[in-house]
Motif scaffolding. Sequence first.
Motif, PDB file in Angstrom:
ATOM      1  N   THR A   1      37.142  26.778  61.264  1.00 39.74           N
ATOM      2  CA  THR A   1      37.186  28.189  61.625  1.00 39.74           C
ATOM      3  C   THR A   1      37.202  28.359  63.135  1.00 39.74           C
ATOM      4  OG1 THR A   1      35.990  28.784  59.611  1.00 39.74           O
ATOM      5  CG2 THR A   1      36.017  30.416  61.373  1.00 39.74           C
TER       6      THR A   1
ATOM      7  N   TYR B   1      30.789  31.711  57.255  1.00 40.66           N
ATOM      8  CA  TYR B   1      31.719  31.464  58.357  1.00 40.66           C
ATOM      9  C   TYR B   1      32.615  30.274  58.035  1.00 40.66           C
ATOM     10  CZ  TYR B   1      33.084  30.330  63.206  1.00 40.66           C
ATOM     11  OH  TYR B   1      33.780  30.043  64.348  1.00 40.66           O
TER      12      TYR B   1
ATOM     13  N   ALA C   1      34.422  34.650  52.520  1.00 36.75           N
ATOM     14  CA  ALA C   1      33.210  34.642  53.339  1.00 36.75           C
ATOM     15  C   ALA C   1      32.156  35.591  52.777  1.00 36.75           C
ATOM     16  CB  ALA C   1      33.550  35.014  54.782  1.00 36.75           C
TER      17      ALA C   1
END
Length: 118
Positions: free
Chosen positions: A15, A70, A106
Amino acid sequence: MNVRHALTALGAGLTTGLVVAVLVIELLDFEFSALIGLPVGVLAGLIVFATVAVAFDGLDEMERRAMSAYAAFGLTVIGFAALSYVNLARGLFSGTVAAGAGLIAAVLTYLGLWSRER
C-alpha cells in the motif's frame, strides 16, 4: 510471526509503495517521472514492510485493526491488477474499480476484526 502479521506487513508495504509511487509520479511534472517515482515507492514500501514486521506485536488492538485494514487495501489493489494483467475481464478491473474494491476491503477488514475481538 503468524500469517496475519506477515500479510499485514506485506500489505502495508504494498500500500505504501503504491501510494508513494503514484504521488511522486503525479507531483513531478515532467516526462519519465516514473523513473523517480517507482524506486522511491519501492524504497518506502520496503521500509514500511520492515517496520510493520518488527513492530506489529507492540501495537494495541485498535492500531492492529487499522494496520490490517490499511494492508487489505494494497493487497486488494494488487490482486485486481494481477487479474487485469492476465486478461480476466480487463475492462471490468480498471484502476478506479480496484481502488474502490480496496476501500471496501479495508472497511470490511476493520469491521470484521473489530467484531471478532469484541
